[in-house]
Design a protein around this motif. Structure first.
Motif, short mmCIF file in Angstrom:
data_model
loop_
_atom_site.label_atom_id
_atom_site.label_comp_id
_atom_site.label_asym_id
_atom_site.label_seq_id
_atom_site.Cartn_x
_atom_site.Cartn_y
_atom_site.Cartn_z
N UNK A 390 0.64 -1.71 0.48
CA UNK A 390 -0.19 -0.06 -0.43
C UNK A 390 0.45 1.53 0.33
N UNK A 391 1.90 1.49 0.50
CA UNK A 391 2.74 2.69 0.99
C UNK A 391 3.95 2.77 0.14
N UNK A 392 4.29 1.59 -1.00
CA UNK A 392 4.87 2.00 -1.86
C UNK A 392 4.65 3.14 -3.23
N UNK A 393 3.66 2.92 -3.29
CA UNK A 393 2.92 3.88 -4.31
C UNK A 393 2.95 5.36 -3.73
N UNK A 394 3.28 5.96 -2.71
CA UNK A 394 1.84 6.70 -2.00
C UNK A 394 3.12 7.02 -1.12
N UNK A 395 2.25 8.66 -0.91
CA UNK A 395 2.97 9.46 0.20
C UNK A 395 2.86 9.43 1.19
N UNK A 396 1.51 8.81 1.57
CA UNK A 396 0.80 8.54 2.66
C UNK A 396 0.15 7.70 3.30
#
Length: 624
Positions: A390-396
């Motif tokens: 989930x976090x790999x493509x996100x800024x948060x």
């Protein structure tokens, strides 16, 4: 509070501060669901997991071999090399074969830029549809939303979970009951933007016309969207000639990706509940060993291909503005994650919440919990995979019901929620993993800490740089007195919208849907608007919205979110938990198109108000 050998609390403090005892019957059933109690470690090499902060030296009681995450190894005697890279390493006793400790080297806290002070939009992506959408908002709409939001000054987009659901109808509407939290839902693909889509010509034009015709109804027909998009995807797959990037994606996804795709194929063949499949397919180990027919091999690759396409489109949006994705507390008992990790789940239990001031009977979310000591015995691999995906493509990352990192309310299947008990998890180890993944991704973390929160949890989360969740509806203090380590918002997806409260429409919706309307709570919410926004009881809605966000902008919180429902003055909330199927939960589009939203005056006015907040970008160095 004391727990037994399984981590179960025999008593707990309820939302009113009263001590409650768990029944003997519930304790017996929960223990039975966990199996034998965990055996205590007799020596350091019997430990399954060891957490060490990167800045702390560690003395070894005996010689060992340290195998780093990158595959290199080093022999150690009295001390570990210092400092070690953050991540997950193996520490193997020199004279004990076949044994190792998963060594988690953690930075000690999550990524959080110093003096962060930003704002962003929160959006239910399925509801944010454009004139080009096929009945629901998609990832191309997310790109367009990002292109509009960034120049207005927004530095974050908080979106609903985009997780995968079973590939069949009826399509699951709730984003919080996914088949898998590691993979994405193909309904969010923009078909026309896919490689080679233009070659479909008239066939694609006809499907697109039928898809866009669905936009005339605010009620989202996911089943129809599913059929149209799957028909288009199958046509594209039939002409797909391969891609080196797709080959790399399959290799990187490894067994986890293939197991997910295999589960999708088996769902299409045998139905959604893997517990009723032929015996040979009920466990992934035996299912993988079963020889596959050529057609099934093609179908498995087809489902992996869809995940590759989803990742590419989601990445496009995240390159324009940081995205904050949402982590549900669990997954469906019928789904891919439950099938994959069935050996570490308590199948006869569900996750929920005890009775509180807003839910007098408690809550049962129907999601199976991980057994704490069995999850630990895997080295937390399911948790690591989930957070990373989930976090790999996100800024948060927003963690729904963040208290679940410390303890979860287990309800014996078939019993009322009040007959549950709290089961404790090793929060220090879960938070260490969260810090590793947050630091690697340079992503901030927000914990939704609403409801029954035990003493010390919010303080621990703040120490770990996990932002608290502060809703205007529930705060006793004005926004100017909220803490810095927090995300501030007016409402959330399960609660009334600002317009719904001010106009009284939410209360009327509750009555019409057969929910038990909480008139006292609605009165309190409206009074909160009057007090905080300093408006009169008869002030028009437009002014109430403007003044409310002016006050919210005064908060010192690291992040302030404006919801698109407020920007569109929507009176309906996304989800009404107690409606019993009589409300269109997760299935109402915004009343205006994305093109109308981005051209409207009110959203631009709210952006102007929130731009008074001056802050850092998300990717700067962490506060010491």
């Amino acid at each position: 509070m004391k727990t037994d050998a399984w981590g179960i609390q025999a008593q707990y403090e309820d939302a009113a501060g009263k001590m409650r005892k768990v029944s003997k019957s519930s304790l017996t059933r929960i223990r039975a669901a966990m199996g034998d109690s965990p055996s205590p470690a007799l020596s350091w090499h019997d430990e399954q997991v060891k957490v060490i902060r990167q800045d702390e030296p560690f003395t070894l009681p005996a010689d060992a071999v340290l195998m780093l995450e990158d595959g290199s190894s080093v022999e150690t005697s009295s001390r570990l090399p210092h400092p070690l890279p953050i991540g997950y390493h193996k520490l193997m006793p020199a004279r004990v074969s076949g044994s190792f400790v998963r060594l988690i080297i953690t930075p000690g806290r999550c990524h959080l830029p110093e003096s962060l002070r930003i704002w962003g939009w929160s959006a239910q992506l399925y509801a944010t549809r454009s004139t080009k959408s096929w009945g629901m908002g998609d990832l191309a709409d997310l790109v367009d939303l990002a292109r509009w939001a960034a120049p207005l000054g927004a530095q974050l987009l908080l979106i609903n979970p985009l997780h995968a659901v079973p590939p069949l109808v009826p399509q699951e509407a709730s984003p919080y009951s996914p088949s898998s939290r590691r993979f994405l839902n193909p309904l969010y693909l923009r078909i026309e933007d896919l490689p080679e889509a233009k070659k479909l010509g008239q066939e694609l034009s006809q499907l697109a016309a039928m898809g866009r015709a669905l936009n005339t109804d605010r009620h989202i027909d996911r089943d129809r969207v599913y059929h149209l998009k799957q028909e288009a995807l199958q046509l594209l797959w039939n002409s797909f000639e391969g891609d080196e990037d797709f080959d790399r994606f399959q290799s990187a996804g490894g067994r986890s990706l293939r197991q997910y795709a295999l589960h999708c194929c088996l769902v299409e063949r045998f139905g959604s509940d893997w517990r009723r499949w032929p015996a040979v397919y009920r466990h992934p180990d035996s299912a993988e060993a079963e020889p596959a027919l050529p057609a099934e091999v093609d179908r498995i690759t087809f489902h992996m291909w869809q995940q590759w396409l989803l990742g590419r489109q989601l990445t496009d949006a995240g390159q324009i503005i940081p995205l904050m994705q949402d982590l549900p507390i669990g997954f469906s008992p019928d789904g891919a994650d439950a099938w994959t990790w069935q050996d570490v789940l308590a199948a006869e239990m569900t996750v929920g919440a005890p009775p509180d001031l807003f839910n007098a009977t408690g809550q049962d979310w129907g999601l199976p919990p991980f057994i704490p000591h069995k999850l630990r015995a895997t080295g937390y691999q399911p948790f690591i995979e989930t957070i990373r995906s989930i976090i790999c493509r996100a800024g948060g990352l927003r963690i729904d019901h963040v208290m679940g990192l410390f303890r979860l309310w287990w309800v014996p299947r078939g019993s009322p929620p009040k007959d549950g008990a709290f089961v404790r998890y090793a929060a220090e180890e879960l938070l260490a993993i969260l810090a590793v993944e947050s630091t690697r991704a340079q992503a901030i973390v927000v914990g939704e800490d609403l409801g029954t929160v035990e003493d010390g949890v919010r303080e621990t989360l703040a120490q770990q740089n996990v932002l608290s969740y502060r809703l205007l509806w529930f705060e006793d203090q004005p926004p100017s007195q909220y803490p810095w380590k927090a995300l501030a918002s007016v409402t959330t997806h399960d609660l009334p919208t600002l317009a719904g409260v001010w106009t009284g429409a939410d209360l009327e919706s509750q009555r019409k849907s057969g929910a038990s309307p909480d008139e006292k709570a609605q009165e309190q919410f409206r009074t909160k608007l009057v007090e905080v926004s300093q408006v009169e009881d008869q002030t028009n809605l437009e002014e109430v919205i403007t003044k409310t966000f002016s006050k919210l902008a005064e908060s010192p919180c690291a992040v302030v979110m404006a919801d698109l429902e407020a920007a569109c003055a929507v009176t309906e909330r996304p989800n009404m938990p107690t409606s019993g199927g009589n409300y269109p939960n997760w299935s109402l589009a915004l009343p205006c198109s994305l093109e109308e939203l981005t051209a409207a005056e009110r959203p631009a006015k709210l952006a102007h108000i929130l731009n008074r907040r001056v802050g850092d970008t998300i990717g700067t160095s962490s506060r010491p």
